[in-house]
Scaffold this motif. Sequence first.
Motif, PDB file in Angstrom:
ATOM      1  N   ASP A  75       0.482  -1.255   0.429  1.00 14.42           N
ATOM      2  CA  ASP A  75      -0.159  -0.261  -0.103  1.00 14.42           C
ATOM      3  C   ASP A  75       1.069   1.590   0.150  1.00 14.42           C
ATOM      4  O   ASP A  75       1.870   0.951   0.967  1.00 14.42           O
ATOM      5  CB  ASP A  75      -1.143   0.193   1.139  1.00 14.42           C
ATOM      6  CG  ASP A  75      -1.211  -1.672   1.692  1.00 14.42           C
ATOM      7  OD1 ASP A  75      -2.225  -1.867   0.241  1.00 14.42           O
ATOM      8  OD2 ASP A  75      -1.817  -1.496   2.755  1.00 14.42           O
ATOM      9  N   VAL A  76       0.725   1.791  -0.460  1.00 15.03           N
ATOM     10  CA  VAL A  76       0.994   3.452  -0.811  1.00 15.03           C
ATOM     11  C   VAL A  76       0.744   4.415   0.196  1.00 15.03           C
ATOM     12  O   VAL A  76      -0.590   5.077   0.191  1.00 15.03           O
ATOM     13  CB  VAL A  76       1.087   4.262  -1.876  1.00 15.03           C
ATOM     14  CG1 VAL A  76       1.475   5.680  -2.347  1.00 15.03           C
ATOM     15  CG2 VAL A  76       1.299   3.072  -3.191  1.00 15.03           C
ATOM     16  N   GLU A  77       1.318   4.759   1.141  1.00 12.93           N
ATOM     17  CA  GLU A  77       0.882   5.554   2.679  1.00 12.93           C
ATOM     18  C   GLU A  77       1.425   7.153   2.601  1.00 12.93           C
ATOM     19  O   GLU A  77       2.886   6.401   2.844  1.00 12.93           O
ATOM     20  CB  GLU A  77       0.584   4.863   4.085  1.00 12.93           C
ATOM     21  CG  GLU A  77      -0.359   3.932   3.979  1.00 12.93           C
ATOM     22  CD  GLU A  77      -0.734   3.104   4.741  1.00 12.93           C
ATOM     23  OE1 GLU A  77      -1.615   3.505   5.636  1.00 12.93           O
ATOM     24  OE2 GLU A  77      -0.601   1.507   5.465  1.00 12.93           O
ATOM     25  N   LEU A 108       4.119  -2.947  -6.849  1.00 11.31           N
ATOM     26  CA  LEU A 108       2.496  -3.424  -7.078  1.00 11.31           C
ATOM     27  C   LEU A 108       1.802  -2.318  -6.325  1.00 11.31           C
ATOM     28  O   LEU A 108       1.879  -3.005  -5.265  1.00 11.31           O
ATOM     29  CB  LEU A 108       2.306  -4.821  -6.738  1.00 11.31           C
ATOM     30  CG  LEU A 108       2.216  -5.486  -8.378  1.00 11.31           C
ATOM     31  CD1 LEU A 108       3.915  -5.758  -8.692  1.00 11.31           C
ATOM     32  CD2 LEU A 108       1.959  -7.664  -7.741  1.00 11.31           C
ATOM     33  N   MET A 109       1.567  -1.435  -6.291  1.00 10.01           N
ATOM     34  CA  MET A 109       1.225  -0.195  -5.861  1.00 10.01           C
ATOM     35  C   MET A 109      -0.265   0.116  -5.388  1.00 10.01           C
ATOM     36  O   MET A 109      -0.607  -0.029  -6.317  1.00 10.01           O
ATOM     37  CB  MET A 109       1.816   0.963  -5.846  1.00 10.01           C
ATOM     38  CG  MET A 109       3.516   0.347  -5.968  1.00 10.01           C
ATOM     39  SD  MET A 109       4.083   2.205  -5.999  1.00 10.01           S
ATOM     40  CE  MET A 109       4.252   2.446  -7.753  1.00 10.01           C
ATOM     41  N   LYS A 173      -7.409   3.117 -16.266  1.00 10.73           N
ATOM     42  CA  LYS A 173      -7.810   3.790 -15.879  1.00 10.73           C
ATOM     43  C   LYS A 173      -7.239   5.184 -14.871  1.00 10.73           C
ATOM     44  O   LYS A 173      -6.975   6.206 -14.532  1.00 10.73           O
ATOM     45  CB  LYS A 173      -9.222   4.310 -16.202  1.00 10.73           C
ATOM     46  CG  LYS A 173     -10.045   3.726 -17.146  1.00 10.73           C
ATOM     47  CD  LYS A 173     -11.517   3.546 -17.242  1.00 10.73           C
ATOM     48  CE  LYS A 173     -12.148   2.738 -18.203  1.00 10.73           C
ATOM     49  NZ  LYS A 173     -13.654   2.520 -18.023  1.00 10.73           N
ATOM     50  N   THR A 174      -7.002   4.364 -13.779  1.00 12.52           N
ATOM     51  CA  THR A 174      -7.137   5.370 -12.734  1.00 12.52           C
ATOM     52  C   THR A 174      -5.506   5.754 -12.757  1.00 12.52           C
ATOM     53  O   THR A 174      -4.937   7.161 -12.817  1.00 12.52           O
ATOM     54  CB  THR A 174      -6.545   4.674 -11.352  1.00 12.52           C
ATOM     55  OG1 THR A 174      -5.523   3.170 -11.265  1.00 12.52           O
ATOM     56  CG2 THR A 174      -7.806   3.656 -10.983  1.00 12.52           C
ATOM     57  N   LEU A 175      -4.436   5.490 -13.475  1.00 11.54           N
ATOM     58  CA  LEU A 175      -3.020   6.110 -13.973  1.00 11.54           C
ATOM     59  C   LEU A 175      -3.493   6.578 -15.210  1.00 11.54           C
ATOM     60  O   LEU A 175      -3.047   7.955 -14.296  1.00 11.54           O
ATOM     61  CB  LEU A 175      -2.150   4.726 -14.303  1.00 11.54           C
ATOM     62  CG  LEU A 175      -1.780   4.361 -12.893  1.00 11.54           C
ATOM     63  CD1 LEU A 175      -0.902   2.995 -13.809  1.00 11.54           C
ATOM     64  CD2 LEU A 175      -0.758   4.304 -12.324  1.00 11.54           C
ATOM     65  N   HIS A 176      -4.240   7.004 -16.231  1.00 10.93           N
ATOM     66  CA  HIS A 176      -4.206   7.533 -17.275  1.00 10.93           C
ATOM     67  C   HIS A 176      -4.880   8.662 -16.409  1.00 10.93           C
ATOM     68  O   HIS A 176      -4.691   9.519 -17.215  1.00 10.93           O
ATOM     69  CB  HIS A 176      -5.231   6.839 -17.981  1.00 10.93           C
ATOM     70  CG  HIS A 176      -5.434   8.027 -19.216  1.00 10.93           C
ATOM     71  ND1 HIS A 176      -6.194   8.992 -19.497  1.00 10.93           N
ATOM     72  CD2 HIS A 176      -4.232   7.749 -20.451  1.00 10.93           C
ATOM     73  CE1 HIS A 176      -6.037   8.882 -21.016  1.00 10.93           C
ATOM     74  NE2 HIS A 176      -4.766   8.842 -21.406  1.00 10.93           N
ATOM     75  N   ASN A 177      -5.942   9.128 -15.676  1.00  7.16           N
ATOM     76  CA  ASN A 177      -6.751   9.873 -14.966  1.00  7.16           C
ATOM     77  C   ASN A 177      -5.346  11.140 -14.351  1.00  7.16           C
ATOM     78  O   ASN A 177      -5.622  12.184 -13.851  1.00  7.16           O
ATOM     79  CB  ASN A 177      -7.922   9.111 -14.119  1.00  7.16           C
ATOM     80  CG  ASN A 177      -9.152   9.607 -14.787  1.00  7.16           C
ATOM     81  OD1 ASN A 177      -8.902   9.197 -16.128  1.00  7.16           O
ATOM     82  ND2 ASN A 177      -9.480   8.144 -14.581  1.00  7.16           N
ATOM     83  N   THR A 202      -5.015   8.602  -5.794  1.00 11.80           N
ATOM     84  CA  THR A 202      -5.634   7.006  -5.484  1.00 11.80           C
ATOM     85  C   THR A 202      -5.807   6.227  -6.733  1.00 11.80           C
ATOM     86  O   THR A 202      -6.073   7.260  -7.872  1.00 11.80           O
ATOM     87  CB  THR A 202      -6.943   7.613  -5.218  1.00 11.80           C
ATOM     88  OG1 THR A 202      -7.350   7.943  -3.876  1.00 11.80           O
ATOM     89  CG2 THR A 202      -8.075   6.119  -5.282  1.00 11.80           C
ATOM     90  N   PHE A 203      -4.854   5.884  -6.919  1.00 16.52           N
ATOM     91  CA  PHE A 203      -4.598   4.738  -8.443  1.00 16.52           C
ATOM     92  C   PHE A 203      -4.544   2.860  -7.471  1.00 16.52           C
ATOM     93  O   PHE A 203      -4.139   2.826  -5.916  1.00 16.52           O
ATOM     94  CB  PHE A 203      -3.486   5.091  -8.555  1.00 16.52           C
ATOM     95  CG  PHE A 203      -2.268   4.839  -8.298  1.00 16.52           C
ATOM     96  CD1 PHE A 203      -1.121   3.725  -8.166  1.00 16.52           C
ATOM     97  CD2 PHE A 203      -1.568   5.617  -6.673  1.00 16.52           C
ATOM     98  CE1 PHE A 203       0.043   3.265  -7.596  1.00 16.52           C
ATOM     99  CE2 PHE A 203      -0.360   5.991  -6.329  1.00 16.52           C
ATOM    100  CZ  PHE A 203       0.714   4.338  -6.763  1.00 16.52           C
TER     101      PHE A 203
END
Length: 218
Positions: A75-77, A108-109, A173-177, A202-203
Motif C-alpha cells: 500500500d502507498v501511504e 504492485l502499489m 484508467k486510474t493511472l491515465h487520469n 488514488t491509484f
Amino acid sequence: MPRQIKKTKPLIYVFCEGESEQAYTDFLKRKFSDVAVIKRPAATGLFDEADSRFKKDPKFRNSAEVTDEIWFFFDVETKDIGNWEKRLKIIKNLRKLRKSPNIRVRLLMTTGCIEYWLMLHYKMFAPPLLSVSDKEKMLAEVKAKEPSYFKGDYESTARIAEHYPTAVINAEKTLHNLLSDGLPGLEDTDKRNQWLCTQCKTFSTVHEAITYLKMLHK
C-alpha cells in the motif's frame, strides 16, 4: 527437423506487505502456473526483507541468477513518503543481482489499502484513501460484494480476483487520469514510481503484473 527447445517459465519472487497481498499472490500463482513460477516468502516484508533474503538466505542468493522478476506488493501511504530513496537503492541493487538481463523489479502499489484494488474488480472510482475512516469504508464496500471476505482469506480473495479482467481495465484508467495531475508518464519507470509513492493520489498498479502474466500466454 530442428530440435524443439522447451522455454523455461519466468521465475518471480513476490514480497508482500500483508496477508491480503499474500492471498492475492497465491491466486496469481495458481491462475498463471502454466506460464510463470511465482514464489513468495512465508513471512510478510518488503524492501528490507528482500535485501536481507538475497544477501543472507542461500535459497534466494543461489537463485538470483535465474530470477527474472521481483515484485513488491504494498500500500502507498503518507507515512512512507520519506522511505523512497532507501527503497530505490535496494531496487537498484536487486536489479544487478542478474547481469544480462538485469532482474526486473515491479512495484504492485495500491493507495491506502488493498481493498481499493479489490473494489476495482467491480467498478471504476477513485475516492480519497488517506484516513482510517476512508479505509474502513473501502473494507465495508468489499464486504458488501463478498460478505465472507476478511484480510488474508484465500477463498474469498480468490473469488474477487476472478474478476481481474475488469480490475485491469479500471486500474489502467486510474493511472491515465493522473496524467492531468502531473504524473510523469504511464511507463513503469523509477521517475513515475517515485511520483506515485510520494504524491499519494488514488491509484493501483497491480494490473501491470497481471498484464505481464497474460502476455506470457502469447
